[in-house]
Design an enzyme around this catalytic site. Structure first.
Site, PDB file in Angstrom:
ATOM      1  N   ASP A 120     -21.130 -17.993  -7.129  1.00  0.00           N
ATOM      2  CA  ASP A 120     -20.433 -18.317  -5.885  1.00  0.00           C
ATOM      3  C   ASP A 120     -20.222 -17.037  -5.101  1.00  0.00           C
ATOM      4  O   ASP A 120     -20.061 -15.957  -5.690  1.00  0.00           O
ATOM      5  CB  ASP A 120     -19.087 -18.987  -6.178  1.00  0.00           C
ATOM      6  CG  ASP A 120     -19.237 -20.427  -6.647  1.00  0.00           C
ATOM      7  OD1 ASP A 120     -20.234 -21.066  -6.271  1.00  0.00           O
ATOM      8  OD2 ASP A 120     -18.347 -20.913  -7.359  1.00  0.00           O
ATOM      9  N   ASP A 170     -23.323 -25.649  -2.630  1.00  0.00           N
ATOM     10  CA  ASP A 170     -22.127 -26.469  -2.441  1.00  0.00           C
ATOM     11  C   ASP A 170     -22.028 -26.950  -0.997  1.00  0.00           C
ATOM     12  O   ASP A 170     -21.656 -28.094  -0.734  1.00  0.00           O
ATOM     13  CB  ASP A 170     -20.866 -25.674  -2.791  1.00  0.00           C
ATOM     14  CG  ASP A 170     -20.832 -25.185  -4.228  1.00  0.00           C
ATOM     15  OD1 ASP A 170     -21.461 -25.819  -5.093  1.00  0.00           O
ATOM     16  OD2 ASP A 170     -20.181 -24.154  -4.476  1.00  0.00           O
TER      17      ASP A 170
END
Length: 164
Positions: free
Chosen positions: A123, A141
């Site tokens: 991330d 995402d």
């Protein structure tokens, strides 16, 4: 009677490849240029921040001992197969649904690659306001969320627009 792939929603699978290239490319750049926890401000309220997610959204089940890696991998594979079947059964002209499905598949496969290759999801997008930080996320995402939003939007469109 068989139908041409180009006449089905599978015509939109090129978008899966685009999402994968952008997502995996961004993660590669983070892994090559950032140490875990490094942060680089981009704009007010937006940083690049290298984080590892061993769970799902919002680090759900991140501290569960490792089984969750395979659980979420199975979910990603199952959803990707289901959506690919839905694309095959839809017409190529049903753009909104097929774009949504392709975005979700691309995002799911991007995070699946991370889980299988690294054992965690990379991330890097840190959105914040003042001292409040949203959960760090990645481009996969984002693709999944945009795809889901398009499916919801499609539900509000008049029937005539859905048949295109």
């Amino acid at each position: 009677m068989s139908q041409s792939i180009c006449s089905t929603g599978l015509r939109w699978l090129w978008l899966v490849v685009v999402v994968l290239i952008i997502d995996l490319g961004s993660k590669y750049l983070i892994l090559q240029n950032f140490a875990l926890g490094d942060t680089v401000p981009l704009f007010p309220s937006l940083n690049l921040h290298y984080a590892r997610n061993y769970g799902a959204a919002f680090s759900f089940l991140a501290d569960s001992g490792g089984w969750q890696r395979w659980f979420f991998a199975g979910i990603a594979i199952g959803i990707s197969v289901l959506l690919a079947v839905m694309m095959y059964r839809s017409k190529a002209t049903q753009k909104l649904n097929n774009i949504a499905y392709a975005l979700i598949i691309g995002g799911a496969l991007g995070n699946l690659f991370d889980r299988l290759w690294h054992g965690f999801v990379v991330d890097m997008i840190d959105f914040y306001v003042g001292d409040w930080h949203f959960a760090t996320f990645n481009l996969a995402d984002t693709a999944i969320c945009v795809g889901a939003a398009l499916i919801v939007l499609e539900g509000f469109l008049p029937s005539k627009a859905k048949k295109q």
